[in-house]
Structures are given as structure tokens and as C-alpha cells.
Enzyme design. Structure first.
Site, PDB file in Angstrom:
ATOM      1  N   TRP A 183       0.864  -1.183   0.000  1.00 20.38           N
ATOM      2  CA  TRP A 183       0.000   0.000   0.000  1.00 20.38           C
ATOM      3  C   TRP A 183       0.899   1.232   0.000  1.00 20.38           C
ATOM      4  O   TRP A 183       1.872   1.286   0.741  1.00 20.38           O
ATOM      5  CB  TRP A 183      -0.926   0.035   1.223  1.00 20.38           C
ATOM      6  CG  TRP A 183      -1.656   1.346   1.286  1.00 20.38           C
ATOM      7  CD1 TRP A 183      -2.687   1.752   0.485  1.00 20.38           C
ATOM      8  CD2 TRP A 183      -1.356   2.455   2.145  1.00 20.38           C
ATOM      9  NE1 TRP A 183      -3.050   3.044   0.799  1.00 20.38           N
ATOM     10  CE2 TRP A 183      -2.250   3.491   1.815  1.00 20.38           C
ATOM     11  CE3 TRP A 183      -0.425   2.675   3.160  1.00 20.38           C
ATOM     12  CZ2 TRP A 183      -2.247   4.730   2.456  1.00 20.38           C
ATOM     13  CZ3 TRP A 183      -0.412   3.910   3.803  1.00 20.38           C
ATOM     14  CH2 TRP A 183      -1.326   4.922   3.451  1.00 20.38           C
ATOM     15  N   GLU A 224      -2.941  -2.899  -2.645  1.00 16.08           N
ATOM     16  CA  GLU A 224      -4.103  -2.356  -1.931  1.00 16.08           C
ATOM     17  C   GLU A 224      -4.420  -0.939  -2.399  1.00 16.08           C
ATOM     18  O   GLU A 224      -3.600  -0.033  -2.283  1.00 16.08           O
ATOM     19  CB  GLU A 224      -3.807  -2.351  -0.420  1.00 16.08           C
ATOM     20  CG  GLU A 224      -4.913  -1.727   0.426  1.00 16.08           C
ATOM     21  CD  GLU A 224      -4.557  -1.648   1.912  1.00 16.08           C
ATOM     22  OE1 GLU A 224      -3.382  -1.880   2.270  1.00 16.08           O
ATOM     23  OE2 GLU A 224      -5.460  -1.328   2.702  1.00 16.08           O
ATOM     24  N   LYS A 226      -6.924   2.637  -2.570  1.00 14.94           N
ATOM     25  CA  LYS A 226      -7.608   3.498  -1.605  1.00 14.94           C
ATOM     26  C   LYS A 226      -8.270   4.637  -2.358  1.00 14.94           C
ATOM     27  O   LYS A 226      -7.717   5.143  -3.331  1.00 14.94           O
ATOM     28  CB  LYS A 226      -6.584   4.050  -0.612  1.00 14.94           C
ATOM     29  CG  LYS A 226      -7.180   4.748   0.582  1.00 14.94           C
ATOM     30  CD  LYS A 226      -6.127   5.014   1.638  1.00 14.94           C
ATOM     31  CE  LYS A 226      -6.766   5.585   2.889  1.00 14.94           C
ATOM     32  NZ  LYS A 226      -5.817   5.765   3.979  1.00 14.94           N
ATOM     33  N   ASP A 257      -9.503  -3.348   0.984  1.00 13.88           N
ATOM     34  CA  ASP A 257      -9.649  -2.858   2.361  1.00 13.88           C
ATOM     35  C   ASP A 257     -11.057  -2.295   2.479  1.00 13.88           C
ATOM     36  O   ASP A 257     -11.443  -1.403   1.709  1.00 13.88           O
ATOM     37  CB  ASP A 257      -8.578  -1.786   2.634  1.00 13.88           C
ATOM     38  CG  ASP A 257      -8.638  -1.234   4.050  1.00 13.88           C
ATOM     39  OD1 ASP A 257      -9.740  -0.826   4.476  1.00 13.88           O
ATOM     40  OD2 ASP A 257      -7.598  -1.184   4.726  1.00 13.88           O
ATOM     41  N   HIS A 260     -11.734   1.468   2.248  1.00 17.32           N
ATOM     42  CA  HIS A 260     -11.087   2.234   1.184  1.00 17.32           C
ATOM     43  C   HIS A 260     -11.933   2.540  -0.038  1.00 17.32           C
ATOM     44  O   HIS A 260     -11.412   2.762  -1.119  1.00 17.32           O
ATOM     45  CB  HIS A 260      -9.809   1.511   0.733  1.00 17.32           C
ATOM     46  CG  HIS A 260      -8.694   1.641   1.716  1.00 17.32           C
ATOM     47  ND1 HIS A 260      -7.414   1.268   1.444  1.00 17.32           N
ATOM     48  CD2 HIS A 260      -8.680   2.130   2.973  1.00 17.32           C
ATOM     49  CE1 HIS A 260      -6.651   1.495   2.497  1.00 17.32           C
ATOM     50  NE2 HIS A 260      -7.389   2.011   3.433  1.00 17.32           N
ATOM     51  N   HIS A 284      -8.466  -6.577   3.883  1.00 12.38           N
ATOM     52  CA  HIS A 284      -8.253  -5.888   5.143  1.00 12.38           C
ATOM     53  C   HIS A 284      -9.643  -5.586   5.649  1.00 12.38           C
ATOM     54  O   HIS A 284     -10.325  -4.728   5.078  1.00 12.38           O
ATOM     55  CB  HIS A 284      -7.508  -4.564   4.940  1.00 12.38           C
ATOM     56  CG  HIS A 284      -6.035  -4.693   4.998  1.00 12.38           C
ATOM     57  ND1 HIS A 284      -5.194  -3.616   4.846  1.00 12.38           N
ATOM     58  CD2 HIS A 284      -5.238  -5.779   5.207  1.00 12.38           C
ATOM     59  CE1 HIS A 284      -3.934  -4.035   4.951  1.00 12.38           C
ATOM     60  NE2 HIS A 284      -3.934  -5.334   5.166  1.00 12.38           N
ATOM     61  N   ASP A 292     -12.431   8.455   8.560  1.00 14.80           N
ATOM     62  CA  ASP A 292     -11.464   7.451   8.993  1.00 14.80           C
ATOM     63  C   ASP A 292     -11.810   6.090   8.403  1.00 14.80           C
ATOM     64  O   ASP A 292     -12.965   5.708   8.309  1.00 14.80           O
ATOM     65  CB  ASP A 292     -11.464   7.342  10.514  1.00 14.80           C
ATOM     66  CG  ASP A 292     -10.460   6.299  10.992  1.00 14.80           C
ATOM     67  OD1 ASP A 292      -9.322   6.322  10.489  1.00 14.80           O
ATOM     68  OD2 ASP A 292     -10.815   5.457  11.831  1.00 14.80           O
ATOM     69  N   ASP A 294     -10.284   3.269   9.590  1.00 15.41           N
ATOM     70  CA  ASP A 294      -9.644   2.267  10.446  1.00 15.41           C
ATOM     71  C   ASP A 294     -10.170   2.183  11.874  1.00 15.41           C
ATOM     72  O   ASP A 294      -9.387   2.131  12.812  1.00 15.41           O
ATOM     73  CB  ASP A 294      -8.133   2.518  10.467  1.00 15.41           C
ATOM     74  CG  ASP A 294      -7.524   2.416   9.071  1.00 15.41           C
ATOM     75  OD1 ASP A 294      -7.388   1.295   8.579  1.00 15.41           O
ATOM     76  OD2 ASP A 294      -7.216   3.465   8.472  1.00 15.41           O
ATOM     77  N   ASP A 323      -7.349  -4.614   9.847  1.00 17.51           N
ATOM     78  CA  ASP A 323      -6.559  -3.386   9.740  1.00 17.51           C
ATOM     79  C   ASP A 323      -7.297  -2.236  10.417  1.00 17.51           C
ATOM     80  O   ASP A 323      -8.191  -1.639   9.832  1.00 17.51           O
ATOM     81  CB  ASP A 323      -6.314  -3.060   8.256  1.00 17.51           C
ATOM     82  CG  ASP A 323      -5.466  -1.801   8.080  1.00 17.51           C
ATOM     83  OD1 ASP A 323      -4.867  -1.348   9.062  1.00 17.51           O
ATOM     84  OD2 ASP A 323      -5.414  -1.278   6.950  1.00 17.51           O
TER      85      ASP A 323
HETATM   86  C1  RNT Z   1      -3.877   2.565   4.826  1.00 20.20           C
HETATM   87  C2  RNT Z   1      -3.973   1.123   4.499  1.00 20.20           C
HETATM   88  C3  RNT Z   1      -2.865   0.279   5.006  1.00 20.20           C
HETATM   89  C4  RNT Z   1      -2.472   0.638   6.420  1.00 20.20           C
HETATM   90  C5  RNT Z   1      -1.546  -0.337   7.084  1.00 20.20           C
HETATM   91  C6  RNT Z   1      -0.870   0.256   8.262  1.00 20.20           C
HETATM   92  O1  RNT Z   1      -4.978   3.260   4.469  1.00 20.20           O
HETATM   93  O2  RNT Z   1      -5.190   0.602   4.927  1.00 20.20           O
HETATM   94  O3  RNT Z   1      -3.202  -1.055   4.897  1.00 20.20           O
HETATM   95  O4  RNT Z   1      -3.580   0.795   7.245  1.00 20.20           O
HETATM   96  O5  RNT Z   1      -0.689  -0.861   6.175  1.00 20.20           O
HETATM   97 ZN    ZN Z   2      -5.496  -1.515   4.799  1.00 24.17          ZN
END
Ligand code: RNT
Ligand code: ZN
Length: 416
Positions: A183, A224, A226, A257, A260, A284, A292, A294, A323
Site C-alpha cells: 500500500w 491495496e 484506496k 480494504d 477504502h 483488510h 477514517d 480504520d 486493519d
Molecule cells: C492505509 C492502508 C494500510 C495501512 C496499514 C498500516 O490506508 O489501509 O493497509 O492501514 O498498512
Molecule cells: Zn489496509
């Protein structure tokens, strides 16, 4: 009533639907979830290369953050002891462990810097997944693999290649393939004038990285995407279309993810399509909340829906990792809640009469399908879950939490 007695009663309820709860428990035990190390220290890492950057952020200052390898391993151990089943751990390259006085930059990392993690994993019989770290570093201030500066780009290419070697080392030492996920935070705050050149450079960087010799049966390279990050609101170079096309043309994996994508776009709806075109898909699982991506994974509708797709698509084809990073609550509790919720979602999916539901759809009996899907929500899954915990020697229900409280008093409180 004991947990076992409740389980026996639940088993009868599910039997009337044609669901075998014993089978479900066996299947659940076979699904490893890769637990990310970075929840334990707010994505700080051990290489001291820079404060967290790349448009991701941890907020909160709950006491007790792990300040080094020993503390992080202790905390991960404690968390894993409260999660049923055998899992995997997911490391970032910034978590290399140096000898006293030693330090190398990220492009010079070697397997030996991760030997202590291999030892940790071997002792516990678990696998390791890996991630190159292309953020929180002076050379990542403007861009990494898409940089217009050839030296910066070369540095990060060397870094990712070093990470492939380390991933292969993990796979060989631990006898289980290592998913290595790339990523990068590259992108633009405001409307760019040229979207193609940065993407062309990223494409070329990936080509260069993958031209090295490595064993594809041991290292599963994933990319990955985003949609946006803080400071990269208008355009990310590694977008979904970019990576999906790149992965498919170059026979590597796509990592989705769940935080994302656009707010109403869901990863649960993407898995089946990915699995029709790829042998495997990496995930993820996380929880997006407004800006956010996460927050801690909850037992919520989207997590349940993702789990259904995993179970229906074949759990062995989905490389499952979490994640999130929350620094506002006890970090071990965050891990345990997130991991157990992912497992609960999987159990929920395993306890559905999936064939029966699919048959209702096939006969276009949407009335009964809706009715049954709704009634199923109140089936006694909790009794099956508690029994799963008991079988696997971890506390059922909320009974694990006193251990967190005690650990906080005895261990975390001393980290000042
Ligand atoms: C960031 C990505 C990535 C990170 C990690 C720390 O937006 O999701 O995967 O969260 O690698
Ligand atoms: Zn991620």
C-alpha cells in the site's frame, strides 16, 4: 444451564434448518485471521524513521502503548490468548528488530532483522504476513513508487524487493505462504493536471519490483487501493481500477480494504466478482467512519456480509487480515474485540442454511428469502459461539475482559 447444555439446545434449533453446528465449529477453527501488529503501538514501528504519515492517523492517547519489540510481543501474546483458534500475525517492515546500535534504512532490510519475529511465530506455531512500509519516512514525504524523483523511486523499489525476500524467508521458515501487501500513500490534495504520469511511474515501479526472482507459491504479492487519504483527497495514484487491472494482468493479488471505497460502496459485494477472475483475494477488514477508514471491527452488518461472502466463496480463497488502529481505548481490547467479531461474523455465516437460501433466490421466492433471512438473525448463535470459545480454551462471552483489566493494572500501567 451450562455452556454445553445451551449449545446442545442451540444445535437442535439449527438442525431443524438443516444446519450442522458441529460442522460449523470445525470449519470456523480452520479459518485463520491475520492479526495486525500495528494496533499495539499506534502504527509507530521500531525503526524510528518518522512520525506516522501517509494520510492515516491514530487518535487518542490511552495509556500503555507498546514501546518496543518486547512489549509488543507480550501484548500480542496476551491478546491472542483470548481469541479462540490459531491465527496469523501481520507485520510491517517498520517493525524490524535491530541489534543494539545497529540501524539500516528500509532499502537495506534483511531477513535477519525479522529473525526474532520468526522465533515468536515458530514458538506459537503461527504464520506471518508482511507489508512494506512506504510511509512515516523522510523519503515518503511527497511520493514513493510514483515519485517523479528517480532516486526516491529507486529507494522504494529496493525496499519492496527487500520485503519480498523477507516474506519468502517467513514462508520458508514457517512453512506457510506469506501474503505481502503493498500500500502506498501517493496522491494529490487538489485536482491534478496529469493523472497518467504518476500512474505510469507506479506501473513501471511495480514491473521492476516483480521482475526479481522469487517463489510465487511462497509469497503472495498483493496491491491495496484506496479512494482517498488525509491530504490526498482529490486523487490517489493507486486507485482501485489501477490495481485491479494491474493485479489481473500481472498475476498477483488484489487486496480490498473495507475502509477504502466510497461510503456506500461495499467490499462484500466485490468478493464474488474478484473470485471469478482471481484464484484468491486478500482482505483488510476494518470499519470506516466518516473520514477514517480504520475503526475497530464490530459485529455489524457489513462485517457479517463480508463473512457470508467468504464462507460462500470458499474460505481457503480469501486471505483474511484486519486493519485498524485505535489509540483511544485499551489496545489489547481493541484487538480482541476486532478479532472475535470477525470470527463471530464467520460463525454467523457458517450457521446459515446457505443452500436453502440460494435455492429460494433461484426460484425467485424473494418473499420467503427475506422472511427467513430476518428470522435467522435471532437464532441462538451466541450459544454456539460460547461453546466454540470453551472448546478452544478461551473465556466465553465477556469473561475475557477481566484479564484485560488485570493486564492493564499489572503491565500497561507501568509503561510511563
Ligand atoms: C492505509 C492502508 C494500510 C495501512 C496499514 C498500516 O490506508 O489501509 O493497509 O492501514 O498498512
Ligand atoms: Zn489496509
Amino acid at each position: 444451564m451450562t455452556i454445553k447444555e445451551r449449545y446442545e439446545a442451540a444445535k437442535e434449533s439449527y438442525k431443524s434448518l438443516g444446519v450442522d453446528t458441529d460442522q460449523a465449529l470445525l470449519a470456523l477453527k480452520q479459518i485463520p485471521v491475520s492479526m495486525h501488529c500495528w494496533q499495539g503501538d499506534d502504527v509507530t514501528g521500531f525503526d524510528g524513521a518518522g512520525a506516522l504519515s501517509g494520510g492515516i492517523q491514530t487518535t487518542g492517547n490511552y495509556p500503555g502503548r507498546a514501546r518496543g519489540p518486547k512489549e509488543l510481543m507480550e501484548d500480542m501474546d496476551k491478546a491472542l490468548s483470548l481469541i479462540p483458534g490459531k491465527h496469523r500475525i501481520n507485520l510491517h517492515a517498520s517493525y524490524g528488530i535491530f541489534e543494539k546500535g545497529e540501524w539500516v534504512d528500509r532499502d537495506q532490510l534483511e531477513p535477519k532483522h525479522f529473525a526474532k519475529w520468526v522465533e515468536f511465530a515458530k514458538e506459537r506455531g503461527i504464520g506471518i504476513d508482511f507489508n512494506p512500509t512506504l510511509f512515516s519516512h523522510p523519503k515518503a514525504e511527497s511520493a514513493t513508487l510514483s515519485s517523479e524523483d528517480p532516486q526516491i523511486r529507486a529507494f522504494w523499489i529496493r525496499h519492496v524487493q527487500a520485503c519480498i525476500r523477507i516474506s519468502q524467508y517467513f514462508a520458508e521458515e514457517l512453512n506457510t505462504p506469506c501474503t505481502m501487501n503493498i500500500w502506498i500513500p501517493d496522491g494529490f490534495k487538489d485536482i491534478p493536471a496529469d493523472r497518467t504520469s504518476p500512474r505510469a511511474r507506479l506501473k513501471d515501479s511495480l514491473d521492476q519490483i516483480l521482475s526479481m526472482d522469487y517463489d510465487k507459491s511462497k509469497v503472495y504479492v498483493a496491491v491495496e487501493s484506496k479512494v482517498f487519504g488525509i491530504g490526498m483527497e482529490s486523487c490517489t495514484v493507486g486507485s482501485h481500477e489501477f490495481y485491479m487491472n494491474y493485479a489481473s494482468k500481472n498475476d498477483i493479488l488484489c487486496l480490498l480494504d473495507s475502509g477504502h471505497y466510497h461510503p456506500t460502496e461495499v467490499v462484500s459485494d466485490k468478493i464474488s466478482s474478484m473470485l471469478l477472475f482471481f484464484d484468491k483475494v486478500a482482505l483488510h477488514v476494518t470499519r470506516p467512519v466518516r473520514w477514517d477508514s480504520d475503526h475497530v471491527v464490530l459485529f455489524d452488518d457489513e462485517t457479517k456480509e463480508i463473512a457470508k461472502e467468504i464462507v460462500r466463496g470458499g474460505a481457503d480463497r480469501v486471505l483474511l487480515a484486519l486493519d485498524f488502529f485505535d489509540a483511544s481505548i485499551n489496545r489489547l481490547s481493541a484487538w480482541v474485540v476486532g478479532m472475535r467479531n470477525m470470527q463471530k461474523a464467520l460463525l454467523n455465516a457458517l450457521l446459515l442454511p446457505n443452500e436453502k437460501l440460494a435455492a429460494l433466490q433461484k426460484s425467485r421466492n424473494f418473499t420467503e428469502l427475506m422472511m427467513l433471512q430476518e428470522e435467522l438473525k435471532l437464532y441462538p448463535m451466541g450459544d454456539v459461539w460460547n461453546y466454540f470459545c470453551e472448546l478452544n480454551g478461551v473465556p466465553a462471552k465477556e469473561d475475557w475482559f477481566p484479564q484485560i483489566t488485570a493486564y492493564e493494572k499489572e503491565v500497561l500501567a507501568n509503561r510511563k
